[in-house]
Design a protein around this motif. Sequence first.
Motif, PDB file in Angstrom:
ATOM      1  N   PRO A  63       0.816  -1.232   0.000  1.00 32.79           N
ATOM      2  CA  PRO A  63       0.000   0.000   0.000  1.00 32.79           C
ATOM      3  C   PRO A  63       0.845   1.275   0.000  1.00 32.79           C
ATOM      4  N   LEU A  64       2.021   1.221   0.628  1.00 32.48           N
ATOM      5  CA  LEU A  64       2.863   2.417   0.677  1.00 32.48           C
ATOM      6  C   LEU A  64       3.444   2.746  -0.693  1.00 32.48           C
ATOM      7  N   ILE A  65       3.692   1.732  -1.507  1.00 31.37           N
ATOM      8  CA  ILE A  65       4.162   1.982  -2.868  1.00 31.37           C
ATOM      9  C   ILE A  65       3.074   2.691  -3.657  1.00 31.37           C
ATOM     10  N   THR A  66       1.848   2.204  -3.521  1.00 33.32           N
ATOM     11  CA  THR A  66       0.714   2.832  -4.199  1.00 33.32           C
ATOM     12  C   THR A  66       0.529   4.276  -3.719  1.00 33.32           C
ATOM     13  N   LEU A  67       0.646   4.475  -2.403  1.00 42.18           N
ATOM     14  CA  LEU A  67       0.502   5.822  -1.849  1.00 42.18           C
ATOM     15  C   LEU A  67       1.555   6.767  -2.410  1.00 42.18           C
ATOM     16  N   HIS A  68       2.784   6.299  -2.460  1.00 42.16           N
ATOM     17  CA  HIS A  68       3.864   7.147  -2.979  1.00 42.16           C
ATOM     18  C   HIS A  68       3.578   7.551  -4.419  1.00 42.16           C
ATOM     19  N   ASP A  69       3.146   6.604  -5.222  1.00 49.28           N
ATOM     20  CA  ASP A  69       2.894   6.888  -6.639  1.00 49.28           C
ATOM     21  C   ASP A  69       1.741   7.869  -6.830  1.00 49.28           C
ATOM     22  N   ARG A  70       0.712   7.750  -5.995  1.00 52.15           N
ATOM     23  CA  ARG A  70      -0.511   8.534  -6.205  1.00 52.15           C
ATOM     24  C   ARG A  70      -0.582   9.830  -5.413  1.00 52.15           C
ATOM     25  N   GLU A  71      -0.006   9.821  -4.220  1.00 48.18           N
ATOM     26  CA  GLU A  71      -0.319  10.896  -3.276  1.00 48.18           C
ATOM     27  C   GLU A  71       0.877  11.749  -2.855  1.00 48.18           C
ATOM     28  N   LEU A  72       2.060  11.489  -3.378  1.00 52.22           N
ATOM     29  CA  LEU A  72       3.243  12.239  -2.924  1.00 52.22           C
ATOM     30  C   LEU A  72       3.046  13.743  -3.089  1.00 52.22           C
ATOM     31  N   ASP A  73       2.434  14.153  -4.179  1.00 54.44           N
ATOM     32  CA  ASP A  73       2.268  15.582  -4.435  1.00 54.44           C
ATOM     33  C   ASP A  73       1.313  16.256  -3.452  1.00 54.44           C
ATOM     34  N   ARG A  74       0.587  15.472  -2.648  1.00 53.22           N
ATOM     35  CA  ARG A  74      -0.326  16.060  -1.664  1.00 53.22           C
ATOM     36  C   ARG A  74       0.407  16.507  -0.397  1.00 53.22           C
ATOM     37  N   LEU A  75       1.643  16.077  -0.234  1.00 50.49           N
ATOM     38  CA  LEU A  75       2.402  16.467   0.957  1.00 50.49           C
ATOM     39  C   LEU A  75       2.758  17.941   0.918  1.00 50.49           C
ATOM     40  N   ARG A  76       2.939  18.504   2.084  1.00 52.80           N
ATOM     41  CA  ARG A  76       3.472  19.859   2.162  1.00 52.80           C
ATOM     42  C   ARG A  76       4.855  19.878   1.534  1.00 52.80           C
ATOM     43  N   ASP A  77       5.282  21.046   1.058  1.00 53.04           N
ATOM     44  CA  ASP A  77       6.575  21.151   0.390  1.00 53.04           C
ATOM     45  C   ASP A  77       7.699  20.605   1.261  1.00 53.04           C
ATOM     46  N   ALA A  78       7.689  20.938   2.548  1.00 51.99           N
ATOM     47  CA  ALA A  78       8.770  20.510   3.440  1.00 51.99           C
ATOM     48  C   ALA A  78       8.801  18.990   3.568  1.00 51.99           C
ATOM     49  N   ASP A  79       7.626  18.372   3.685  1.00 53.57           N
ATOM     50  CA  ASP A  79       7.576  16.915   3.817  1.00 53.57           C
ATOM     51  C   ASP A  79       7.978  16.236   2.509  1.00 53.57           C
ATOM     52  N   ARG A  80       7.528  16.791   1.398  1.00 57.38           N
ATOM     53  CA  ARG A  80       7.885  16.206   0.105  1.00 57.38           C
ATOM     54  C   ARG A  80       9.397  16.309  -0.138  1.00 57.38           C
ATOM     55  N   LYS A  81       9.980  17.439   0.238  1.00 61.55           N
ATOM     56  CA  LYS A  81      11.427  17.598   0.090  1.00 61.55           C
ATOM     57  C   LYS A  81      12.172  16.609   0.977  1.00 61.55           C
ATOM     58  N   MET A  82      11.638  16.350   2.160  1.00 55.61           N
ATOM     59  CA  MET A  82      12.272  15.386   3.052  1.00 55.61           C
ATOM     60  C   MET A  82      12.231  13.988   2.448  1.00 55.61           C
ATOM     61  N   VAL A  83      11.096  13.609   1.864  1.00 53.52           N
ATOM     62  CA  VAL A  83      10.992  12.312   1.204  1.00 53.52           C
ATOM     63  C   VAL A  83      12.039  12.203   0.096  1.00 53.52           C
ATOM     64  N   ARG A  84      12.127  13.225  -0.727  1.00 55.26           N
ATOM     65  CA  ARG A  84      13.077  13.212  -1.842  1.00 55.26           C
ATOM     66  C   ARG A  84      14.519  13.139  -1.341  1.00 55.26           C
ATOM     67  N   GLN A  85      14.811  13.860  -0.281  1.00 55.21           N
ATOM     68  CA  GLN A  85      16.163  13.849   0.275  1.00 55.21           C
ATOM     69  C   GLN A  85      16.532  12.459   0.775  1.00 55.21           C
ATOM     70  N   LEU A  86      15.645  11.832   1.516  1.00 62.88           N
ATOM     71  CA  LEU A  86      15.887  10.487   2.022  1.00 62.88           C
ATOM     72  C   LEU A  86      16.027   9.486   0.878  1.00 62.88           C
ATOM     73  N   GLN A  87      15.220   9.645  -0.145  1.00 62.46           N
ATOM     74  CA  GLN A  87      15.290   8.742  -1.283  1.00 62.46           C
ATOM     75  C   GLN A  87      16.599   8.893  -2.037  1.00 62.46           C
ATOM     76  N   ARG A  88      17.061  10.126  -2.194  1.00 59.61           N
ATOM     77  CA  ARG A  88      18.344  10.337  -2.884  1.00 59.61           C
ATOM     78  C   ARG A  88      19.480   9.674  -2.119  1.00 59.61           C
ATOM     79  N   GLN A  89      19.459   9.788  -0.802  1.00 61.89           N
ATOM     80  CA  GLN A  89      20.510   9.149   0.003  1.00 61.89           C
ATOM     81  C   GLN A  89      20.451   7.631  -0.147  1.00 61.89           C
ATOM     82  N   TYR A  90      19.244   7.101  -0.195  1.00 57.94           N
ATOM     83  CA  TYR A  90      19.053   5.658  -0.353  1.00 57.94           C
ATOM     84  C   TYR A  90      19.590   5.202  -1.706  1.00 57.94           C
TER      85      TYR A  90
END
Length: 206
Positions: free
Chosen positions: A110-137
């Motif tokens: 379900p989290l994969i589906t959520l990421h694909d569909r709903e990432l843009d609904r996050l606040r800018d700060a939260d979305r940037k944090m997701v992207r930052q963590l993903q880049r490190q990964y």
Amino acid sequence: MATRTDAPTRREQILKEAARLFAERGFHGVGVDEIGAAVGISGPGLYRHFAGKDAMLAELLVGISGQLLTGAKRRLAEAEGVTGSGSGRAEAVLDSLIEGHIDFALDDRPLITLHDRELDRLRDADRKMVRQLQRQYVELWVGVVREVYPAVTEPSARSAVHSVFGLLNSTPHLGRPGALPGRTVTSELLHRMARGAFAAVGAAGE
């Protein structure tokens, strides 16, 4: 993550049901009362744990990105004590990283589906944090791939890592869990395919 063995907290129960419902019906298709009912509490009672649905979505997506990175770092740290040649160690680390991501892909669909569909609904700060963590990964994987296949350039390794993530994260599209050939068989198949993809990039770089 799926490797957790102790009883989930109420917050974790809420997040699990929220992820399931959001993935099944969309973020705007689910009400707070429904999430509360899924864990046996009233909608207003849910606000003792979260400020609202937006806060749940943020914790789900930022949380899983952080867990994947933490898990990958732990696997690297565990490999520091492994004896043997550098290439043998790197191969073992790559296998371990693949296994960890497969666990996520099979157990947290379900989290994969959520990421694909709903990432843009996050606040800018939260979305940037997701992207930052993903880049490190991603960059952690890139380093290991280049240890295993030294001839592969950094851009090629990065493209290969993203491609393998796309393969592994395809699990929500493989049908309902009961329709899959079984966790062990599916895991082994995904692992072979991931290693095959990296091997193909390694051969091309020679």
